[in-house]
Design a protein around this motif. Structure first.
Motif, PDB file in Angstrom:
ATOM      1  N   ALA A  91     -24.267 -65.416  56.104  1.00 42.17           N
ATOM      2  CA  ALA A  91     -24.990 -64.121  55.837  1.00 42.17           C
ATOM      3  C   ALA A  91     -26.003 -64.151  57.110  1.00 42.17           C
ATOM      4  CB  ALA A  91     -25.919 -64.133  54.933  1.00 42.17           C
ATOM      5  N   ASP A  92     -25.397 -63.610  58.358  1.00 40.16           N
ATOM      6  CA  ASP A  92     -26.103 -63.618  59.729  1.00 40.16           C
ATOM      7  C   ASP A  92     -26.385 -61.921  59.863  1.00 40.16           C
ATOM      8  OD1 ASP A  92     -27.051 -63.890  62.067  1.00 40.16           O
ATOM      9  OD2 ASP A  92     -25.020 -64.447  63.172  1.00 40.16           O
ATOM     10  N   TYR A  93     -27.747 -61.896  60.085  1.00 42.31           N
ATOM     11  CA  TYR A  93     -28.066 -60.415  59.993  1.00 42.31           C
ATOM     12  C   TYR A  93     -27.746 -59.888  61.485  1.00 42.31           C
ATOM     13  CZ  TYR A  93     -30.792 -56.167  59.758  1.00 42.31           C
ATOM     14  OH  TYR A  93     -31.471 -54.834  60.007  1.00 42.31           O
ATOM     15  N   ASN A  94     -27.824 -60.766  62.479  1.00 41.22           N
ATOM     16  CA  ASN A  94     -27.622 -60.419  64.014  1.00 41.22           C
ATOM     17  C   ASN A  94     -26.095 -60.305  64.178  1.00 41.22           C
ATOM     18  OD1 ASN A  94     -30.377 -60.714  64.555  1.00 41.22           O
ATOM     19  ND2 ASN A  94     -30.315 -62.778  64.797  1.00 41.22           N
ATOM     20  N   GLY A  95     -25.097 -60.766  63.471  1.00 48.10           N
ATOM     21  CA  GLY A  95     -23.826 -60.725  63.857  1.00 48.10           C
ATOM     22  C   GLY A  95     -23.020 -59.584  62.832  1.00 48.10           C
ATOM     23  N   MET A  96     -23.891 -58.926  62.108  1.00 44.68           N
ATOM     24  CA  MET A  96     -22.915 -57.851  60.885  1.00 44.68           C
ATOM     25  C   MET A  96     -23.886 -56.601  61.027  1.00 44.68           C
ATOM     26  SD  MET A  96     -23.006 -59.800  57.745  1.00 44.68           S
ATOM     27  CE  MET A  96     -21.979 -61.292  58.247  1.00 44.68           C
ATOM     28  N   ASN A  97     -23.568 -55.555  60.528  1.00 47.24           N
ATOM     29  CA  ASN A  97     -24.566 -54.354  60.205  1.00 47.24           C
ATOM     30  C   ASN A  97     -25.168 -54.546  58.921  1.00 47.24           C
ATOM     31  OD1 ASN A  97     -22.714 -54.035  58.223  1.00 47.24           O
ATOM     32  ND2 ASN A  97     -21.841 -51.821  59.125  1.00 47.24           N
ATOM     33  N   GLU A  98     -25.990 -53.658  58.630  1.00 44.54           N
ATOM     34  CA  GLU A  98     -26.750 -53.976  57.333  1.00 44.54           C
ATOM     35  C   GLU A  98     -26.135 -54.072  55.857  1.00 44.54           C
ATOM     36  OE1 GLU A  98     -30.900 -51.920  55.301  1.00 44.54           O
ATOM     37  OE2 GLU A  98     -29.899 -50.960  57.262  1.00 44.54           O
ATOM     38  N   GLU A  99     -25.008 -53.282  55.996  1.00 42.39           N
ATOM     39  CA  GLU A  99     -24.205 -53.089  54.543  1.00 42.39           C
ATOM     40  C   GLU A  99     -23.501 -54.589  54.645  1.00 42.39           C
ATOM     41  OE1 GLU A  99     -21.168 -49.808  52.549  1.00 42.39           O
ATOM     42  OE2 GLU A  99     -21.717 -49.650  54.448  1.00 42.39           O
ATOM     43  N   GLU A 146     -15.825 -60.928  42.609  1.00 44.30           N
ATOM     44  CA  GLU A 146     -14.654 -60.072  43.087  1.00 44.30           C
ATOM     45  C   GLU A 146     -14.873 -58.626  43.570  1.00 44.30           C
ATOM     46  OE1 GLU A 146     -11.398 -59.897  40.277  1.00 44.30           O
ATOM     47  OE2 GLU A 146     -10.933 -62.047  40.273  1.00 44.30           O
ATOM     48  N   ASP A 147     -15.877 -58.046  42.647  1.00 40.71           N
ATOM     49  CA  ASP A 147     -16.242 -56.622  43.089  1.00 40.71           C
ATOM     50  C   ASP A 147     -16.709 -56.654  44.664  1.00 40.71           C
ATOM     51  OD1 ASP A 147     -15.003 -55.498  40.737  1.00 40.71           O
ATOM     52  OD2 ASP A 147     -17.045 -55.653  39.745  1.00 40.71           O
ATOM     53  N   TYR A 148     -17.669 -57.760  44.719  1.00 44.33           N
ATOM     54  CA  TYR A 148     -18.326 -57.706  45.985  1.00 44.33           C
ATOM     55  C   TYR A 148     -17.400 -58.072  47.212  1.00 44.33           C
ATOM     56  CZ  TYR A 148     -23.060 -57.711  43.783  1.00 44.33           C
ATOM     57  OH  TYR A 148     -24.220 -57.304  43.161  1.00 44.33           O
ATOM     58  N   VAL A 149     -16.563 -58.986  46.928  1.00 37.17           N
ATOM     59  CA  VAL A 149     -15.410 -59.279  47.837  1.00 37.17           C
ATOM     60  C   VAL A 149     -14.736 -58.085  48.226  1.00 37.17           C
ATOM     61  CG1 VAL A 149     -13.456 -60.831  48.434  1.00 37.17           C
ATOM     62  CG2 VAL A 149     -15.425 -61.981  47.288  1.00 37.17           C
ATOM     63  N   LYS A 150     -14.174 -57.234  47.283  1.00 39.48           N
ATOM     64  CA  LYS A 150     -13.605 -56.169  47.759  1.00 39.48           C
ATOM     65  C   LYS A 150     -14.280 -55.193  48.536  1.00 39.48           C
ATOM     66  CE  LYS A 150     -10.690 -56.038  43.386  1.00 39.48           C
ATOM     67  NZ  LYS A 150     -10.359 -55.252  42.139  1.00 39.48           N
ATOM     68  N   LYS A 151     -15.383 -55.138  47.908  1.00 43.46           N
ATOM     69  CA  LYS A 151     -16.333 -54.139  48.871  1.00 43.46           C
ATOM     70  C   LYS A 151     -16.602 -54.715  50.363  1.00 43.46           C
ATOM     71  CE  LYS A 151     -20.729 -51.606  48.492  1.00 43.46           C
ATOM     72  NZ  LYS A 151     -21.884 -51.639  47.787  1.00 43.46           N
ATOM     73  N   TYR A 152     -16.873 -56.241  50.509  1.00 37.80           N
ATOM     74  CA  TYR A 152     -16.809 -56.613  51.909  1.00 37.80           C
ATOM     75  C   TYR A 152     -15.574 -56.610  52.449  1.00 37.80           C
ATOM     76  CZ  TYR A 152     -17.247 -60.192  55.482  1.00 37.80           C
ATOM     77  OH  TYR A 152     -17.346 -60.676  56.663  1.00 37.80           O
ATOM     78  N   GLU A 153     -14.546 -56.494  52.035  1.00 31.79           N
ATOM     79  CA  GLU A 153     -13.326 -56.252  52.450  1.00 31.79           C
ATOM     80  C   GLU A 153     -12.936 -55.094  53.171  1.00 31.79           C
ATOM     81  OE1 GLU A 153      -8.380 -56.757  51.826  1.00 31.79           O
ATOM     82  OE2 GLU A 153      -9.815 -56.915  50.048  1.00 31.79           O
ATOM     83  N   SER A 154     -13.461 -54.001  52.197  1.00 30.75           N
ATOM     84  CA  SER A 154     -13.400 -52.574  52.639  1.00 30.75           C
ATOM     85  C   SER A 154     -14.341 -52.403  53.724  1.00 30.75           C
ATOM     86  CB  SER A 154     -13.696 -51.799  51.356  1.00 30.75           C
ATOM     87  OG  SER A 154     -13.669 -50.638  51.608  1.00 30.75           O
ATOM     88  N   ILE A 155     -15.443 -52.731  53.601  1.00 31.85           N
ATOM     89  CA  ILE A 155     -16.335 -52.547  55.005  1.00 31.85           C
ATOM     90  C   ILE A 155     -15.741 -53.120  55.960  1.00 31.85           C
ATOM     91  CG2 ILE A 155     -18.691 -52.891  55.488  1.00 31.85           C
ATOM     92  CD1 ILE A 155     -19.636 -52.844  52.842  1.00 31.85           C
ATOM     93  N   THR A 156     -15.220 -54.485  55.916  1.00 31.63           N
ATOM     94  CA  THR A 156     -14.996 -55.137  57.092  1.00 31.63           C
ATOM     95  C   THR A 156     -13.886 -54.393  57.932  1.00 31.63           C
ATOM     96  OG1 THR A 156     -15.751 -57.150  56.335  1.00 31.63           O
ATOM     97  CG2 THR A 156     -14.124 -57.278  58.139  1.00 31.63           C
ATOM     98  N   VAL A 157     -12.834 -54.036  56.892  1.00 28.41           N
ATOM     99  CA  VAL A 157     -11.606 -53.152  57.391  1.00 28.41           C
ATOM    100  C   VAL A 157     -12.144 -51.880  58.130  1.00 28.41           C
ATOM    101  CG1 VAL A 157      -9.529 -52.109  57.069  1.00 28.41           C
ATOM    102  CG2 VAL A 157      -9.952 -54.516  56.048  1.00 28.41           C
ATOM    103  N   SER A 158     -13.069 -51.273  57.510  1.00 28.37           N
ATOM    104  CA  SER A 158     -13.720 -49.985  57.954  1.00 28.37           C
ATOM    105  C   SER A 158     -14.190 -50.132  59.286  1.00 28.37           C
ATOM    106  CB  SER A 158     -14.538 -49.319  57.009  1.00 28.37           C
ATOM    107  OG  SER A 158     -15.142 -47.954  57.494  1.00 28.37           O
ATOM    108  N   LEU A 159     -15.190 -51.130  59.135  1.00 24.61           N
ATOM    109  CA  LEU A 159     -15.942 -51.367  60.671  1.00 24.61           C
ATOM    110  C   LEU A 159     -14.869 -51.713  61.768  1.00 24.61           C
ATOM    111  CD1 LEU A 159     -18.863 -53.324  59.565  1.00 24.61           C
ATOM    112  CD2 LEU A 159     -18.970 -51.101  60.213  1.00 24.61           C
ATOM    113  N   GLY A 160     -14.037 -52.564  61.346  1.00 27.12           N
ATOM    114  CA  GLY A 160     -12.864 -52.949  62.353  1.00 27.12           C
ATOM    115  C   GLY A 160     -12.192 -51.702  62.981  1.00 27.12           C
TER     116      GLY A 160
END
Length: 493
Positions: A91-99, A146-160
């Motif tokens: 959990a690195d605040y400088n290496g990712m966005n706030e969400e 699982e819900d958080y991981v799905k959400k993280y996956e979705s956010i990561t793919v969207s940011l990519g």
């Protein structure tokens, strides 16, 4: 600028341009690849985390519901795999966005709660009711995870996707940069070719053509004009100077050969002409002896005077004589002229005694006196006076012949003066006046010698050739007379 330095400049500029273009292309490529690699790596981690959490959930469910199917070692392996993946995603605040930060922080917290519940199930002695409640809580925690991981996956793919779309133009710029680099290299090679052609190839070809022309004894080609001060330019300039030196040397040799031919011809003519003067000289001596026998004193004196003139003419081989000897010959010549014209021609001679032993050009006075009689006095019924002076002034010898004859017309006098001045201003002394050279002399400047007189022309050439500081001055007034003055220093060339 030397040729070596020019090549250094060309090499430095070309290398700098190519290196700058290559560095720019490499930097853009590295940046694009780094962005793409980060995006793919983040997406891979998110997918890998989702698979690990899902696998752990399914494995744990089978373990709780059918303990005989799943061994405890399998549960530990799946859990360790999930923990390993979570460590890759801190959990690195400088290496990712706030969400992303909030979601991954929630995943870590939820997994810690889940891990605590799991440990309480496996390591504590719970009652059946507590055991059921703990399993339910464990399932709930896994569902949240699982819900958080799905959400993280979705956010990561969207940011990519957003990053890729934002940097996608780099992947179009890189080929353009490559094309620009290729274009720059082509332009540089064309420039280098033109530089080589202009600075080396073209001058060398021109020099080769000129050398080939000169080898065929043709010096009529135009000089090679080239700017700059490099080795090629200096070579061509030195070649041009050598060409002119060789051309001048050849011209000098031709002129020298021509003069030698003329001298040989003159010697031959003189040899032939000596026959008649010798015969005439001997005959005059015979007549003088007869006149003495017959007591004809005047006739004898005239014949003896004429004989002395011929003897002096035949025996004088040197170019200079003492002034005293020249004066004697001049007196003899004037005696004969006075016998011819009688009282119409008067003669005066004023020579400083200190000048009698000075050396002067041979036959320098007689032609001037002859011109004064022929062109100044003979056509006048009254006749006139010829006045000869010889004196020193300012370390120079002055010979002056004046007459009171008809003078010279202004235009003709102007041409004579210009003719004489051109002789003394010319860099080299020309040969004596001849019929062949009458129309070719560079010093004549369009004035023929017959307009001026062969005698004075010859005297001018001889004086110029024998003395460094010399000259002839001519003064004349129509119907009043003419004065010709010759001056030279005491040091011959």
């Amino acid at each position: 600028m030397s040729l070596k330095r020019k090549f250094q400049y060309v090499y430095t500029i070309s290398s700098a341009v190519i290196a700058a273009a290559l560095v720019l292309g490499i930097l853009l490529s590295v940046k694009g690849m780094d962005m793409l690699t980060n995006t793919l790596d983040n997406n891979e981690k998110a997918i890998e985390l989702y698979r690990a959490v899902t696998k752990e959930h399914n494995t744990l469910k089978l373990y709780f519901e059918d303990a005989q199917t799943i061994l405890p070692e399998q549960i530990d392996e799946v859990r360790n795999d999930t923990k390993r993946i979570l460590k890759k995603i801190p959990a690195d605040y400088n290496g990712m966005n706030e969400e992303q930060y909030i979601v991954i922080q929630s995943i870590h917290n939820t997994y810690d709660s889940y891990d605590t519940i799991y440990r309480s199930i496996t390591e504590s002695n719970l009652s059946e009711k507590e055991y059921r409640n703990a399993i339910d809580n464990c399932y709930k925690a896994q569902n949240y995870l699982e819900d958080y991981v799905k959400k993280y996956e979705s956010i990561t793919v969207s940011l990519g996707n957003e990053q890729y779309n934002g940097q996608k133009k780099l992947f179009y710029i890189i080929p353009v940069i490559c094309i620009i680099i290729a274009f720059v290299v082509i332009v540089l090679f064309i420039w280098i070719r033109l530089f080589m052609s202009r600075s080396i190839v073209k001058p060398i070809l021109m020099l080769s053509d000129e050398a080939r022309r000169i080898s065929m004894n043709d010096y009529s080609g135009d000089d090679i004009i080239i700017k700059g001060d490099d080795e090629i330019s200096l070579l061509i300039k030195e070649f041009t100077e050598m060409k002119h030196s060789t051309k001048n040397y050849i011209v000098t040799l031709k002129e020298k050969h021509k003069v030698e031919q003329q001298l040989e011809h003159m010697r031959f003519e003189m040899l032939k002409n000596q026959i008649n003067p010798h015969f005439l000289f001997n005959t005059l001596n015979l007549i003088a002896g007869t006149a003495e026998i017959e007591d004809a004193v005047t006739t004898e004196k005239m014949i003896n005077t004429l004989s002395r003139l011929f003897r002096y003419n035949l025996k004088t081989q040197t170019s200079i004589m003492p002034l005293e000897q020249e004066v004697k010959i001049m007196d003899d010549y004037m005696y004969l002229q006075q016998m011819r014209f009688g009282q119409r021609i008067k003669y005066m001679c004023d020579v400083d005694k200190e000048c009698m032993d000075e050396l002067v050009p041979a036959f320098v006075l007689q032609p001037l006196i002859e011109n004064a009689i022929i062109h100044g006095l003979s056509s006048s019924s009254k006749g006139g006076l010829i006045y000869v002076r010889c004196f020193k002034k300012e370390d120079k010898m002055w010979l002056s012949v004046a007459d009171t004859g008809i003078g010279i017309e202004r235009d003709k006098l102007k041409n004579i003066r210009r003719y004489i001045d051109n002789i003394f201003l010319s860099p080299d002394t020309k040969p004596a006046a001849t019929a062949e050279n009458d129309n070719k002399s560079d010093a004549d400047n369009g004035i023929k010698r017959k307009t001026v007189g062969v005698g004075i022309g010859n005297i001018a050439y001889r004086i110029k050739g024998m003395y460094n500081n010399s000259g002839i001055k001519i003064y004349s007034v129509k119907d009043r007379g003419t004065v010709i003055q010759i001056f030279f220093d005491n040091y011959s060339k």
